[in-house]
Design an enzyme around this catalytic site. Structure first.
Site, mmCIF file in Angstrom:
data_model
loop_
_atom_site.group_PDB
_atom_site.id
_atom_site.type_symbol
_atom_site.label_atom_id
_atom_site.label_comp_id
_atom_site.label_asym_id
_atom_site.label_seq_id
_atom_site.Cartn_x
_atom_site.Cartn_y
_atom_site.Cartn_z
ATOM 1 N N LYS A 36 0.840 -1.206 0.000
ATOM 2 C CA LYS A 36 0.000 0.000 0.000
ATOM 3 C C LYS A 36 0.876 1.259 0.000
ATOM 4 O O LYS A 36 1.859 1.325 0.736
ATOM 5 C CB LYS A 36 -0.889 0.016 1.249
ATOM 6 C CG LYS A 36 -1.816 -1.181 1.356
ATOM 7 C CD LYS A 36 -2.522 -1.247 2.705
ATOM 8 C CE LYS A 36 -1.602 -1.573 3.846
ATOM 9 N NZ LYS A 36 -2.305 -1.851 5.124
ATOM 10 N N GLY A 49 -7.383 3.946 10.756
ATOM 11 C CA GLY A 49 -8.072 2.706 10.388
ATOM 12 C C GLY A 49 -8.131 2.398 8.896
ATOM 13 O O GLY A 49 -8.803 1.453 8.483
ATOM 14 N N THR A 50 -7.398 3.155 8.084
ATOM 15 C CA THR A 50 -7.475 2.924 6.622
ATOM 16 C C THR A 50 -6.981 1.524 6.243
ATOM 17 O O THR A 50 -7.579 0.855 5.402
ATOM 18 C CB THR A 50 -6.656 3.971 5.840
ATOM 19 O OG1 THR A 50 -5.387 4.106 6.466
ATOM 20 C CG2 THR A 50 -7.345 5.306 5.792
ATOM 21 N N GLY A 51 -5.881 1.090 6.879
ATOM 22 C CA GLY A 51 -5.314 -0.221 6.534
ATOM 23 C C GLY A 51 -6.252 -1.360 6.921
ATOM 24 O O GLY A 51 -6.440 -2.311 6.159
ATOM 25 N N CYS A 52 -6.855 -1.246 8.113
ATOM 26 C CA CYS A 52 -7.810 -2.276 8.572
ATOM 27 C C CYS A 52 -9.011 -2.322 7.633
ATOM 28 O O CYS A 52 -9.491 -3.390 7.251
ATOM 29 C CB CYS A 52 -8.304 -1.959 9.985
ATOM 30 S SG CYS A 52 -7.001 -1.948 11.213
HETATM 31 N N1 LIG Z 1 -4.931 10.443 2.211
HETATM 32 C C1 LIG Z 1 -5.312 9.406 1.453
HETATM 33 N N2 LIG Z 1 -6.117 9.585 0.393
HETATM 34 C C2 LIG Z 1 -6.548 8.547 -0.357
HETATM 35 N N3 LIG Z 1 -6.199 7.266 -0.114
HETATM 36 C C3 LIG Z 1 -5.379 7.008 0.938
HETATM 37 C C4 LIG Z 1 -4.893 8.057 1.783
HETATM 38 N N4 LIG Z 1 -4.115 7.499 2.756
HETATM 39 C C5 LIG Z 1 -4.121 6.179 2.531
HETATM 40 N N5 LIG Z 1 -4.857 5.870 1.436
HETATM 41 C C6 LIG Z 1 -5.157 4.531 0.926
HETATM 42 O O1 LIG Z 1 -5.645 3.792 2.051
HETATM 43 C C7 LIG Z 1 -5.167 2.456 2.036
HETATM 44 C C8 LIG Z 1 -4.316 2.183 3.297
HETATM 45 O O2 LIG Z 1 -3.096 2.789 3.101
HETATM 46 P P1 LIG Z 1 -1.851 3.006 4.034
HETATM 47 O O3 LIG Z 1 -2.022 4.322 4.725
HETATM 48 O O4 LIG Z 1 -0.651 2.869 3.170
HETATM 49 O O5 LIG Z 1 -1.931 1.797 5.056
HETATM 50 P P2 LIG Z 1 -1.974 1.725 6.651
HETATM 51 O O6 LIG Z 1 -3.263 2.352 7.091
HETATM 52 O O7 LIG Z 1 -1.897 0.260 6.912
HETATM 53 O O8 LIG Z 1 -0.776 2.479 7.142
HETATM 54 C C9 LIG Z 1 -4.380 2.335 0.715
HETATM 55 O O9 LIG Z 1 -5.239 1.866 -0.293
HETATM 56 C C10 LIG Z 1 -3.926 3.762 0.443
HETATM 57 O O10 LIG Z 1 -3.646 3.966 -0.913
HETATM 58 C C1 LIG Z 2 -6.318 -2.814 17.432
HETATM 59 C C2 LIG Z 2 -5.642 -2.154 16.292
HETATM 60 N N1 LIG Z 2 -5.369 -2.857 15.181
HETATM 61 C C3 LIG Z 2 -4.748 -2.249 14.135
HETATM 62 C C4 LIG Z 2 -4.397 -0.923 14.195
HETATM 63 C C5 LIG Z 2 -3.716 -0.244 13.043
HETATM 64 O O1 LIG Z 2 -4.672 0.005 12.096
HETATM 65 P P1 LIG Z 2 -4.491 0.839 10.746
HETATM 66 O O2 LIG Z 2 -5.653 0.534 9.895
HETATM 67 O O3 LIG Z 2 -3.145 0.594 10.185
HETATM 68 O O4 LIG Z 2 -4.693 2.288 11.238
HETATM 69 P P2 LIG Z 2 -3.752 3.312 11.931
HETATM 70 O O5 LIG Z 2 -3.501 2.922 13.346
HETATM 71 O O6 LIG Z 2 -2.500 3.340 11.094
HETATM 72 O O7 LIG Z 2 -4.564 4.532 11.829
HETATM 73 C C6 LIG Z 2 -4.725 -0.214 15.350
HETATM 74 N N2 LIG Z 2 -4.432 1.087 15.471
HETATM 75 N N3 LIG Z 2 -5.341 -0.855 16.400
#
Ligand SMILES: Nc1ncnc2c1ncn2[C@@H]1O[C@H](COP(=O)(O)OP(=O)(O)O)[C@@H](O)[C@H]1O
Ligand SMILES: Cc1ncc(COP(=O)(O)OP(=O)(O)O)c(N)n1
Length: 271
Positions: free
Chosen positions: A173, A206-209
């Site tokens: 990602k 929470g985007t990744g989840c």
């Molecule tokens: N500001 C943003 N605008 C649009 N898409 C986003 C943005 N931030 C993250 N994404 C998308 O959200 C998903 C999770 O991305 P990422 O942030 O890399 O993961 P994580 O939440 O695990 O750190 C991916 O599909 C990424 O391209």
């Molecule tokens: C309980 C728990 N699980 C996973 C995460 C991380 O989630 P993610 O979607 O990567 O979001 P961010 O923490 O990066 O905003 C979490 N925080 N808690």
């Protein structure tokens, strides 16, 4: 309706973890179930403390589901340490569910570690080979491969290296890069690039989840991996676009916009 399971940690503030997963499953018309691996006291700013659920109870939760209910997809999120990871790997190998999507959660947005670095070896050797799809963000892909990622080409190399560890599909990602967020999927043959427009907001908790749960629900609902990822990325963009100004830090993604669409669909189909 398909039954979909998340094996992950609880985020009491509702933005990530089990809570984000269940909301996402629901918005995809799937029946959501949860195995809780840890209770995380966290909010939009910080992680305060982590309480791991005893391994025997996590194991019992997994048995409780698989001994009774058919499972069309499993999303795996936070597994904080070696012992939990070993047991979850062993249970997945035992029950062999389809559509296992693993989000190798390591660090929360505020910087707090959610995975003991000592568990990396178990992740690489036992969990990754069980993944139909693995969804690391850039820092996670760097830890897994031991290589810095600065460009799209580096993302491709990382996806390939992780594929060689045994995942059937790897989605690196690109949200952590500056500029437009492009995600790269490698399926063992080709790279597929999923481009998006960056939404300028701090509310991305929470985007990744959300993404990994949407991919799981889409696969369970019969989509191909390519369609599952494309649709999940669109879903996350909508959830960020409609994100809520809750708390003082990174507000959570919002799933309600999809519920309204789903309600319309069900009404029109007389379901
Ligand atoms: N500001 C943003 N605008 C649009 N898409 C986003 C943005 N931030 C993250 N994404 C998308 O959200 C998903 C999770 O991305 P990422 O942030 O890399 O993961 P994580 O939440 O695990 O750190 C991916 O599909 C990424 O391209
Ligand atoms: C309980 C728990 N699980 C996973 C995460 C991380 O989630 P993610 O979607 O990567 O979001 P961010 O923490 O990066 O905003 C979490 N925080 N808690």
């Amino acid at each position: 309706m398909k039954n979909v399971l998340t094996i992950a940690g609880s985020d009491c503030s509702g933005g990530a973890g089990i809570q984000a997963d269940i909301k996402t499953f629901q918005a995809h018309g799937a029946f959501g179930m949860s195995v809780i691996t840890a209770v995380v006291a966290e909010n939009t700013c910080d992680v305060i403390s982590i309480h791991d659920i005893p391994v025997i109870n996590i194991s019992d939760q997994i048995d409780a589901i698989f001994l009774d209910i058919s499972v069309a997809g499993v999303k795996v999120g936070m597994l904080s340490g070696e012992e939990i990871m070993n047991m979850v790997a062993q249970k997945l190998a035992q029950y062999q569910p389809k559509n296992v999507v693993i989000d190798p959660v390591m660090v929360a947005k505020g910087g707090c570690s959610l995975m003991d670095p000592a568990a990396l070896n178990v992740l690489q050797k036992k969990m990754i080979p069980l993944a139909f799809c693995l969804t690391p963000n850039i820092p996670e892909a760097e830890v897994i491969t031991g290589k810095k990622i600065r460009t799209i080409e580096d993302m491709k190399m990382a996806a390939k290296a992780i594929y060689q560890m045994g995942a059937k599909n790897v989605l690196v990602k690109g949200g952590h890069f500056l500029g437009e967020p492009t995600d790269i999927l490698y399926d063992g043959t080709e790279f597929h690039s999923y481009k998006g427009k960056r939404i300028h907001t701090k509310n991305t908790h929470g985007t990744g989840c959300t993404l990994s749960s949407a991919i799981t629900a889409n696969l369970a609902n019969g989509k191909t991996i390519y369609e599952a990822v494309r649709s999940a990325k669109e879903y996350v963009a909508g959830a960020i676009q409609n994100a809520l100004e809750i708390g003082k830090g990174h507000g959570p993604t919002n799933h309600f916009y999809k519920y309204y669409e789903l309600e319309e669909k069900y009404k029109n189909e007389n379901l």
